[in-house]
Design a protein around this motif. Structure first.
Motif, PDB file in Angstrom:
ATOM      1  N   GLY A   1       0.818  -1.205   0.000  1.00 39.36           N
ATOM      2  CA  GLY A   1       0.000   0.000   0.000  1.00 39.36           C
ATOM      3  C   GLY A   1       0.846   1.246   0.000  1.00 39.36           C
ATOM      4  O   GLY A   1       1.976   1.257  -0.492  1.00 39.36           O
ATOM      5  N   LYS A   2       0.304   2.314   0.567  1.00 40.83           N
ATOM      6  CA  LYS A   2       1.001   3.592   0.649  1.00 40.83           C
ATOM      7  C   LYS A   2       0.941   4.096   2.089  1.00 40.83           C
ATOM      8  O   LYS A   2      -0.127   4.089   2.711  1.00 40.83           O
ATOM      9  N   ARG A   3       2.072   4.525   2.574  1.00 46.86           N
ATOM     10  CA  ARG A   3       2.170   5.029   3.950  1.00 46.86           C
ATOM     11  C   ARG A   3       1.215   6.203   4.161  1.00 46.86           C
ATOM     12  O   ARG A   3       1.110   7.098   3.324  1.00 46.86           O
ATOM     13  N   SER A   4       0.509   6.195   5.272  1.00 46.13           N
ATOM     14  CA  SER A   4      -0.370   7.301   5.655  1.00 46.13           C
ATOM     15  C   SER A   4      -0.169   7.588   7.130  1.00 46.13           C
ATOM     16  O   SER A   4      -0.595   6.807   7.985  1.00 46.13           O
ATOM     17  N   ALA A   5       0.501   8.703   7.425  1.00 45.90           N
ATOM     18  CA  ALA A   5       0.751   9.056   8.819  1.00 45.90           C
ATOM     19  C   ALA A   5      -0.552   9.348   9.554  1.00 45.90           C
ATOM     20  O   ALA A   5      -0.719   8.985  10.714  1.00 45.90           O
ATOM     21  N   SER A   6      -1.510   9.981   8.872  1.00 51.80           N
ATOM     22  CA  SER A   6      -2.755  10.359   9.533  1.00 51.80           C
ATOM     23  C   SER A   6      -3.607   9.149   9.885  1.00 51.80           C
ATOM     24  O   SER A   6      -4.381   9.176  10.841  1.00 51.80           O
ATOM     25  N   GLN A   7      -3.500   8.055   9.103  1.00 50.28           N
ATOM     26  CA  GLN A   7      -4.288   6.860   9.368  1.00 50.28           C
ATOM     27  C   GLN A   7      -3.471   5.752  10.026  1.00 50.28           C
ATOM     28  O   GLN A   7      -3.995   4.676  10.289  1.00 50.28           O
ATOM     29  N   GLY A   8      -2.205   5.979  10.280  1.00 49.90           N
ATOM     30  CA  GLY A   8      -1.369   4.994  10.945  1.00 49.90           C
ATOM     31  C   GLY A   8      -1.072   3.773  10.105  1.00 49.90           C
ATOM     32  O   GLY A   8      -0.869   2.688  10.634  1.00 49.90           O
ATOM     33  N   ILE A   9      -1.043   3.930   8.771  1.00 48.58           N
ATOM     34  CA  ILE A   9      -0.768   2.809   7.872  1.00 48.58           C
ATOM     35  C   ILE A   9       0.711   2.841   7.474  1.00 48.58           C
ATOM     36  O   ILE A   9       1.186   3.829   6.916  1.00 48.58           O
ATOM     37  N   VAL A  10       1.426   1.775   7.788  1.00 44.89           N
ATOM     38  CA  VAL A  10       2.850   1.692   7.461  1.00 44.89           C
ATOM     39  C   VAL A  10       3.091   0.364   6.739  1.00 44.89           C
ATOM     40  O   VAL A  10       3.377  -0.658   7.375  1.00 44.89           O
ATOM     41  N   PRO A  11       2.940   0.338   5.414  1.00 40.59           N
ATOM     42  CA  PRO A  11       3.090  -0.925   4.681  1.00 40.59           C
ATOM     43  C   PRO A  11       4.530  -1.418   4.681  1.00 40.59           C
ATOM     44  O   PRO A  11       5.472  -0.633   4.600  1.00 40.59           O
ATOM     45  N   GLU A  12       4.696  -2.749   4.762  1.00 40.17           N
ATOM     46  CA  GLU A  12       6.025  -3.325   4.577  1.00 40.17           C
ATOM     47  C   GLU A  12       6.481  -3.152   3.133  1.00 40.17           C
ATOM     48  O   GLU A  12       7.670  -2.958   2.867  1.00 40.17           O
ATOM     49  N   ILE A  13       5.541  -3.223   2.182  1.00 38.33           N
ATOM     50  CA  ILE A  13       5.843  -2.939   0.776  1.00 38.33           C
ATOM     51  C   ILE A  13       5.184  -1.605   0.460  1.00 38.33           C
ATOM     52  O   ILE A  13       4.020  -1.525   0.061  1.00 38.33           O
ATOM     53  N   ASP A  14       5.936  -0.522   0.684  1.00 36.61           N
ATOM     54  CA  ASP A  14       5.413   0.837   0.573  1.00 36.61           C
ATOM     55  C   ASP A  14       5.547   1.321  -0.869  1.00 36.61           C
ATOM     56  O   ASP A  14       6.650   1.532  -1.370  1.00 36.61           O
ATOM     57  N   LEU A  15       4.407   1.529  -1.541  1.00 34.02           N
ATOM     58  CA  LEU A  15       4.407   2.017  -2.914  1.00 34.02           C
ATOM     59  C   LEU A  15       4.091   3.510  -2.976  1.00 34.02           C
ATOM     60  O   LEU A  15       3.725   4.031  -4.027  1.00 34.02           O
ATOM     61  N   GLY A  16       4.249   4.184  -1.844  1.00 35.98           N
ATOM     62  CA  GLY A  16       4.050   5.628  -1.794  1.00 35.98           C
ATOM     63  C   GLY A  16       5.331   6.401  -1.989  1.00 35.98           C
ATOM     64  O   GLY A  16       5.360   7.620  -1.827  1.00 35.98           O
ATOM     65  N   ILE A  17       6.419   5.706  -2.344  1.00 40.06           N
ATOM     66  CA  ILE A  17       7.710   6.359  -2.576  1.00 40.06           C
ATOM     67  C   ILE A  17       7.742   6.879  -4.005  1.00 40.06           C
ATOM     68  O   ILE A  17       7.389   6.171  -4.947  1.00 40.06           O
ATOM     69  N   ALA A  18       8.132   8.133  -4.181  1.00 40.05           N
ATOM     70  CA  ALA A  18       8.132   8.760  -5.503  1.00 40.05           C
ATOM     71  C   ALA A  18       9.068   8.022  -6.472  1.00 40.05           C
ATOM     72  O   ALA A  18      10.132   7.559  -6.070  1.00 40.05           O
ATOM     73  N   PRO A  19       8.617   7.912  -7.746  1.00 40.89           N
ATOM     74  CA  PRO A  19       7.333   8.350  -8.300  1.00 40.89           C
ATOM     75  C   PRO A  19       6.207   7.419  -7.870  1.00 40.89           C
ATOM     76  O   PRO A  19       6.344   6.199  -7.934  1.00 40.89           O
ATOM     77  N   VAL A  20       5.089   8.019  -7.430  1.00 41.17           N
ATOM     78  CA  VAL A  20       4.004   7.248  -6.823  1.00 41.17           C
ATOM     79  C   VAL A  20       3.020   6.777  -7.892  1.00 41.17           C
ATOM     80  O   VAL A  20       2.628   7.536  -8.768  1.00 41.17           O
ATOM     81  N   ASP A  21       2.622   5.521  -7.798  1.00 41.65           N
ATOM     82  CA  ASP A  21       1.551   4.970  -8.629  1.00 41.65           C
ATOM     83  C   ASP A  21       0.244   5.352  -7.950  1.00 41.65           C
ATOM     84  O   ASP A  21      -0.125   4.770  -6.923  1.00 41.65           O
ATOM     85  N   ILE A  22      -0.486   6.337  -8.511  1.00 44.16           N
ATOM     86  CA  ILE A  22      -1.681   6.850  -7.838  1.00 44.16           C
ATOM     87  C   ILE A  22      -2.829   5.848  -7.856  1.00 44.16           C
ATOM     88  O   ILE A  22      -3.824   6.037  -7.156  1.00 44.16           O
ATOM     89  N   GLY A  23      -2.708   4.771  -8.630  1.00 48.18           N
ATOM     90  CA  GLY A  23      -3.749   3.756  -8.656  1.00 48.18           C
ATOM     91  C   GLY A  23      -3.681   2.776  -7.505  1.00 48.18           C
ATOM     92  O   GLY A  23      -4.566   1.930  -7.355  1.00 48.18           O
ATOM     93  N   VAL A  24      -2.649   2.870  -6.667  1.00 44.56           N
ATOM     94  CA  VAL A  24      -2.490   1.972  -5.517  1.00 44.56           C
ATOM     95  C   VAL A  24      -3.223   2.543  -4.313  1.00 44.56           C
ATOM     96  O   VAL A  24      -3.079   3.718  -3.994  1.00 44.56           O
ATOM     97  N   SER A  25      -4.016   1.728  -3.646  1.00 48.49           N
ATOM     98  CA  SER A  25      -4.719   2.149  -2.435  1.00 48.49           C
ATOM     99  C   SER A  25      -3.770   2.124  -1.244  1.00 48.49           C
ATOM    100  O   SER A  25      -2.721   1.475  -1.269  1.00 48.49           O
TER     101      SER A  25
END
Length: 252
Positions: free
Chosen positions: A166-190
């Motif tokens: 997934g993608k890391r979200s500090a506000s929701q406390g989501i910390v994926p082991e496979i973080d796809l929120g690293i630039a360049p970000v695939d905006i189609g990933v939840s």
């Protein structure tokens, strides 16, 4: 509530709840705060190095040692959703057989005691063929997804028993082991897109967690059924978002 560039109101402050696009511009780094990681010599501005996981707060002799309590206890979380109750866990660099550490291989826990002489590795890359298929079928985010000009391949060793994609979200406390929120970000990933799980025998499964754009395998057009575990094998290719493929390989 914050509003994204497309006019969606979002409860989250980092990524839009509706379309997944980033909210606001990232603040410019303070040059005075930047420093080099003493372990892999990559630029680092926080306590943990993003390249190798080095903890700058620990003494050099113990900086790369695992710390008690890093792996969350699913039984204590009390959630049926496999993505719920996730907690950040420190990564550590995987030893390089030539000596030293290889910061491109990120291990997320002790190797499973499954009697195998090999370990599973997730290889993440930008997949032009998958991107072409997404554009052809005009998925929910197809018109906004752009194939990246440059996306360095990443490899994550699957040490442990569950790995949130997934993608890391500090506000929701989501910390994926496979973080796809690293630039360049695939905006189609939840944010909480899918979960890879490893059982006691070392067998792998993938479960879509109800993502917006779904999860497909091995070039298939149809996505897998949400909330239903599907077996993976050596060579399986997991397709998520608009252009991201995660290939599963086994290494000695």
């Amino acid at each position: 509530m914050p509003m994204c560039a497309d006019g969606h109101q979002s409860r989250s402050t980092d990524y839009c709840d509706v379309c997944g696009s980033a909210l606001g511009a990232a603040p410019a780094p303070d040059p005075a705060a930047l420093r080099l990681c003493p372990n892999c010599h990559a630029p680092a501005s926080g306590r943990f190095c993003e390249g190798c996981g080095h903890d700058s707060a620990l003494p050099p002799a113990t900086a790369t040692s695992p710390r008690p309590g890093d792996r969350p206890d699913p039984a204590r979380a009390g959630h049926s959703d496999p993505s719920a109750g996730m907690r950040p866990e420190s990564s550590r660099a995987h030893p390089d057989p030539r000596g030293g550490f290889d910061p491109t291989l990120i291990a997320t826990g002790p190797p499973p005691d499954n009697g195998r002489s090999t370990v599973w590795v997730a290889r993440i890359f930008a997949d032009r063929e998958f991107y072409t298929r997404v554009q052809a079928r005009k998925g929910p985010d197809a018109e906004r997804v752009e194939f990246p000009d440059f996306y360095p391949e990443r490899r994550i060793i699957l040490h442990g028993n569950q790995f949130l994609i997934g993608k890391r979200s500090a506000s929701q406390g989501i910390v994926p082991e496979i973080d796809l929120g690293i630039a360049p970000v695939d905006i189609g990933v939840s944010r909480a897109h899918a979960m890879i799980q490893v059982d006691q025998r070392g067998a792998l499964t993938i479960t879509d967690l109800g993502s917006t754009n779904g999860t497909s395998l091995d070039g298939a057009e149809a996505p897998i059924t949400p909330q239903q575990a599907v077996a993976l094998r050596e060579g399986s290719r997991i397709h998520v978002g608009g252009w991201t493929t995660i290939a599963i390989t086994a290494e000695p």
